[in-house]
Design a protein around this motif. Sequence first.
Motif, PDB file in Angstrom:
ATOM      1  N   PHE A 178     -14.134   6.489   8.368  1.00 10.18           N
ATOM      2  CA  PHE A 178     -12.718   6.466   8.704  1.00 10.18           C
ATOM      3  C   PHE A 178     -12.000   5.628   7.655  1.00 10.18           C
ATOM      4  N   TYR A 179     -10.868   6.119   7.171  1.00  8.62           N
ATOM      5  CA  TYR A 179     -10.079   5.420   6.161  1.00  8.62           C
ATOM      6  C   TYR A 179      -8.664   5.260   6.706  1.00  8.62           C
ATOM      7  N   VAL A 180      -8.272   4.017   6.987  1.00  9.51           N
ATOM      8  CA  VAL A 180      -7.025   3.740   7.689  1.00  9.51           C
ATOM      9  C   VAL A 180      -6.209   2.763   6.852  1.00  9.51           C
ATOM     10  N   SER A 181      -4.963   3.121   6.540  1.00 10.84           N
ATOM     11  CA  SER A 181      -4.160   2.237   5.693  1.00 10.84           C
ATOM     12  C   SER A 181      -2.675   2.346   6.036  1.00 10.84           C
ATOM     13  N   ASP A 182      -1.955   1.295   5.672  1.00  8.41           N
ATOM     14  CA  ASP A 182      -0.493   1.265   5.734  1.00  8.41           C
ATOM     15  C   ASP A 182       0.014   1.533   7.154  1.00  8.41           C
ATOM     16  N   ILE A 183      -0.355   0.630   8.056  1.00  9.50           N
ATOM     17  CA  ILE A 183       0.072   0.705   9.450  1.00  9.50           C
ATOM     18  C   ILE A 183       0.840  -0.563   9.804  1.00  9.50           C
ATOM     19  N   VAL A 184       1.984  -0.390  10.446  1.00 10.61           N
ATOM     20  CA  VAL A 184       2.742  -1.516  10.986  1.00 10.61           C
ATOM     21  C   VAL A 184       2.874  -1.318  12.483  1.00 10.61           C
ATOM     22  N   ASN A 210      -4.161  -2.798   4.352  1.00 15.42           N
ATOM     23  CA  ASN A 210      -2.717  -2.976   4.475  1.00 15.42           C
ATOM     24  C   ASN A 210      -2.229  -2.637   5.885  1.00 15.42           C
ATOM     25  N   ILE A 211      -2.678  -3.413   6.838  1.00 13.33           N
ATOM     26  CA  ILE A 211      -2.321  -3.222   8.242  1.00 13.33           C
ATOM     27  C   ILE A 211      -1.710  -4.509   8.770  1.00 13.33           C
ATOM     28  N   GLN A 212      -0.585  -4.378   9.453  1.00 10.73           N
ATOM     29  CA  GLN A 212       0.118  -5.544   9.988  1.00 10.73           C
ATOM     30  C   GLN A 212       0.393  -5.345  11.473  1.00 10.73           C
ATOM     31  N   PHE A 234      -3.343  -8.197   8.725  1.00  7.98           N
ATOM     32  CA  PHE A 234      -2.730  -9.399   9.269  1.00  7.98           C
ATOM     33  C   PHE A 234      -2.375  -9.178  10.736  1.00  7.98           C
ATOM     34  N   ILE A 235      -2.763 -10.140  11.568  1.00  6.99           N
ATOM     35  CA  ILE A 235      -2.459 -10.118  12.997  1.00  6.99           C
ATOM     36  C   ILE A 235      -1.758 -11.427  13.346  1.00  6.99           C
ATOM     37  N   ASN A 236      -0.585 -11.335  13.910  1.00 11.23           N
ATOM     38  CA  ASN A 236       0.229 -12.511  14.232  1.00 11.23           C
ATOM     39  C   ASN A 236       0.443 -13.406  13.005  1.00 11.23           C
ATOM     40  N   GLY A 237       0.587 -12.759  11.865  1.00  7.67           N
ATOM     41  CA  GLY A 237       0.823 -13.493  10.625  1.00  7.67           C
ATOM     42  C   GLY A 237      -0.399 -14.075   9.966  1.00  7.67           C
ATOM     43  N   ASN A 238      -1.580 -13.926  10.594  1.00  2.80           N
ATOM     44  CA  ASN A 238      -2.812 -14.483  10.053  1.00  2.80           C
ATOM     45  C   ASN A 238      -3.714 -13.385   9.496  1.00  2.80           C
TER      46      ASN A 238
END
Length: 242
Positions: A178-184, A210-212, A234-238
């Motif tokens: 699985f290749y997962v990228s660019d998620i907000v 690149n997931i936030q 990044f999760i909750n800014g971390n």
Amino acid sequence: PSLIEFYECENILLSGFTVKNSPFWTVHPVFSKNVIISNLKVFGEALNDDGVDPDSCEDVLIEGCTVQTHDDAISVKADRSGSRNIIIRNNNLLSGVNALCIGSEMSGGVEYMFVEDNKIADGKHALNFKCNLDRGGQVQNIFIRNIEIESCQEAMFIFRMDYHGYRGNNYPTQFNDFYVSDIVCKEVLGKPFKIVGVEEKPINRLFFNNIQVVNSTDSSELKFAEELLFSDVFINGNSYNP
């Protein structure tokens, strides 16, 4: 019954109309090839009212649709024979359960699915890959990118291996590549990632880039999963890199 179901057909175009209140899966092509589903508006209110469910199909394009259902908005299935070469792009999804998922019917396997530029307003789970331990099959080469998620209740990204199994649990599904990228994702009221396989057949080779997740109230859960790579997550800014 399903509202619209094409069975063993080729060269299908469904475009530019509205469907409402199906008693079961709304748009359900089965064992079909060369399927275009574009610019539909799908609205449902009943249990099991999935919006768009290509099932054991090849060469499918789902684009520009607005789907608001109680159950899954879009679900790719593979009962008996495989689903492959599926493109899902530029859709607006809202679900009471899963916005976008694979399964749970998948004994035939799913491969080469490309998901991009979709918006998810809400759902219990945003991206769900579900099966039970009786159905077997393999899900591989799944590419997901450019997803905007407003909110989800229990998990943003989840594998569920125990979905209604009844026959001994002897045939787990294989998930890999699985290749997962660019998620907000603005808000997860539960777990950002819940990737839980089974000991005899771990989930493997998942790449996240690149997931936030802006706001999450719970921690992720990873178990029986191998070769996971998290980059710029990044999760909750971390930074998250388990």
